[in-house]
Design an enzyme around this catalytic site. Structure first.
Site, mmCIF file in Angstrom:
data_model
loop_
_atom_site.group_PDB
_atom_site.id
_atom_site.type_symbol
_atom_site.label_atom_id
_atom_site.label_comp_id
_atom_site.label_asym_id
_atom_site.label_seq_id
_atom_site.Cartn_x
_atom_site.Cartn_y
_atom_site.Cartn_z
ATOM 1 N N ASP A 67 9.064 3.649 -0.714
ATOM 2 C CA ASP A 67 8.239 3.229 0.416
ATOM 3 C C ASP A 67 6.910 2.652 -0.070
ATOM 4 O OD1 ASP A 67 7.154 2.967 2.976
ATOM 5 O OD2 ASP A 67 6.555 5.062 3.079
ATOM 6 N N GLU A 81 -0.029 -0.991 5.729
ATOM 7 C CA GLU A 81 1.008 -0.506 6.630
ATOM 8 C C GLU A 81 0.852 0.978 6.921
ATOM 9 O OE1 GLU A 81 4.983 0.998 7.917
ATOM 10 O OE2 GLU A 81 3.734 1.625 6.237
ATOM 11 N N ASP A 90 12.257 -1.292 5.005
ATOM 12 C CA ASP A 90 11.360 -0.139 4.981
ATOM 13 C C ASP A 90 11.903 1.010 5.823
ATOM 14 O OD1 ASP A 90 9.126 1.375 4.406
ATOM 15 O OD2 ASP A 90 7.817 0.369 5.838
ATOM 16 N N ASP A 108 0.837 -1.194 0.000
ATOM 17 C CA ASP A 108 0.000 0.000 0.000
ATOM 18 C C ASP A 108 0.873 1.245 0.000
ATOM 19 O OD1 ASP A 108 0.711 -0.816 2.694
ATOM 20 O OD2 ASP A 108 -0.524 0.842 3.416
#
Length: 468
Positions: A116, A150, A174, A87
């Site tokens: 990201d 997330e 991440d 996402d």
């Protein structure tokens, strides 16, 4: 095995697959949520895209009701997990590149999620692919766990933990290199109530709690023509862009700030806070003035929660969403606190600071801090791999204010993909995560893929590797 050299034959395919993933708008969209697509069609599409790659390349994979998916390589009672998410945050404004285009300029790949976390997710996938293609036999199973929520609550991992296999240890790609062994805890505060005698008629600002409000519009009444000059003066004083449109006693004030990640609110300019400041001072609005006084300091000083942690540094606070209409107000704060802070003490301090304020605080502890022993075998193994591929023996492992999936599991840390000491081409604007023109250097992404391959092999105890 020199995985960086090995990866050169995969680079074109990697870019093509990543561009396909970036082309999918996987912003959470509850209006299109259905069974097996709890976060909307875009997130479901991104998950299916990765499953299609897994099927193409001969991996086993499993869907967990659209909340998350797992792609596996190898067998074993123990497992190494890599936690990535598909996402993305809302696109926002200010882009000079197509946020879904995957455009490459001067060696940088642009697109929402390139940093990201779609780029790193693809790097982890190709790490598994190279291990499989090279026939590396592992003592531990490798699980690439792909979540779909997330950025807005991590409900995906809560669902997965109830229904899926929990890895023995691992990392999430991440954050930053070398190793992130600590992450601040997370408080959310809703300031709720009704406001009287305020000139504010309406404001709806903010895309998400974890983004500094980059622009905002506020409708007010009791406007006087002489306020227009004061507004222009205010914009000049703070080097801001904005405008005012008004008719008789009603006006709409617009300010453009700068979006940034909530873990670094000092890197952004909160447009909503500036509107409260102007209306509170120039127009004498008591509610707006008090709001600015309480919330302007990004360290939470006026709320009584200024804390400088021994390991994680200062607490940070971000006003992420503002909704006021018909006298009803809801302001939402994202607070990130160090591991030596006490939630009960902070809650009490916030409640005391808001006495006499028109809005009532409702405090929610959304995530406890993460802290893994920096001398643990997990951290030391990952550090040695990073150093071998980067030749960087100076940068120290660290803690951050961001929140990653590592918080959701034991024996997990955040690991890359961003390298320290980045030199960007002169004149090229490259946004970070959650910013316009988000981009990442392909060379860094390629090196990260090699690092992840080696790290997984060592942690999983592949043939020719020590079992970590």
């Amino acid at each position: 095995m020199d995985w960086k050299k090995c990866f050169t034959s995969y680079q074109d395919a990697f870019i093509n697959d990543l561009r396909g993933l970036l082309a999918i708008d996987s912003t959470r969209n509850d209006s299109s949520a259905t069974i097996n697509a709890p976060f909307g069609k875009g997130c479901r599409q991104a998950l299916d895209y990765m499953f299609a790659l897994a099927k193409r390349d001969g991996f086993m994979y499993q869907d967990y009701d659209g909340y998350a998916g797992v792609i596996c390589y190898g067998d074993g009672e123990e497992s190494v997990g890599v936690l990535a998410h598909l996402d993305i945050v809302p696109i926002g404004e200010g882009w000079s590149k197509d946020p879904f285009g995957g455009e490459i300029v001067d060696g940088y790949l642009f697109g929402r999620g390139s940093e990201d976390d779609k780029g790193p997710a693809m790097a982890a996938y190709y790490a598994m692919k190279m291990l499989k293609d090279q026939g590396i036999q592992l003592q531990r199973k490798v699980m690439l766990i792909l979540g779909c929520d997330e950025e807005s609550g991590m409900q995906c991992m809560e669902h997965y933990k109830k229904h899926g296999e929990i890895p023995t240890l691992g990392f999430t790609p991440d954050a930053d290199f070398p190793v992130i062994y600590g992450e601040k805890g997370g408080l959310h505060v809703d300031l709720l109530g009704e406001i009287d005698n305020s000139v504010i008629e309406e404001i709806h600002a903010g895309e998400a709690l974890n983004i500094v409000i980059g622009k905002a519009d506020m409708q007010v009444h009791n406007w006087k023509e002489e306020y227009a000059a004061l507004f222009d003066f205010y914009l000049q004083c703070y080097d801001l862009k904005g405008e005012v449109t008004y008719e008789n006693s009603h006006a709409t004030l617009h300010i453009e700030g700068k979006a940034a990640h909530a873990m670094e609110p000092y890197m952004g300019v909160n447009a909503a806070l500036h509107l409260f400041n102007f209306v509170g001072t120039a127009m004498g609005d008591t509610f707006a003035k008090k709001t600015y006084q309480l919330l302007a300091n990004w360290q939470g000083k006026e709320l009584g929660i200024l804390i400088d942690g021994a390991d994680m540094g200062f607490l940070t606070m971000n006003l992420g969403k503002v909704d006021i209409e018909n006298g009803k107000a809801k302001l939402q704060l994202d607070i990130r606190y160090p591991n030596d802070a006490d939630v009960h003490t902070m809650r009490k301090a916030i409640e005391e600071a808001c006495q006499g304020y028109e809005l009532t605080p409702h405090v929610y502890n959304k995530a406890n801090p993460l802290f893994v022993d920096p001398n643990s075998e997990l951290v030391q193994t990952l550090t040695s791999v990073y150093q071998a591929y980067s030749n960087d023996y100076e940068t120290k492992n660290m803690t951050i204010g961001g929140g990653t999936y590592a918080k959701k599991f034991e024996h997990f840390v955040a690991y890359g993909p961003l390298f320290p000491k980045q030199d960007k081409p002169k004149g090229l604007v490259v946004g970070g995560c959650h910013q316009a023109d988000e981009g990442i250097a392909l060379s860094d992404l390629f090196t990260a893929t090699a690092i992840y391959t080696e790290a997984i092999a060592r942690l999983a105890g592949g043939n020719q590797y020590e079992n970590a």
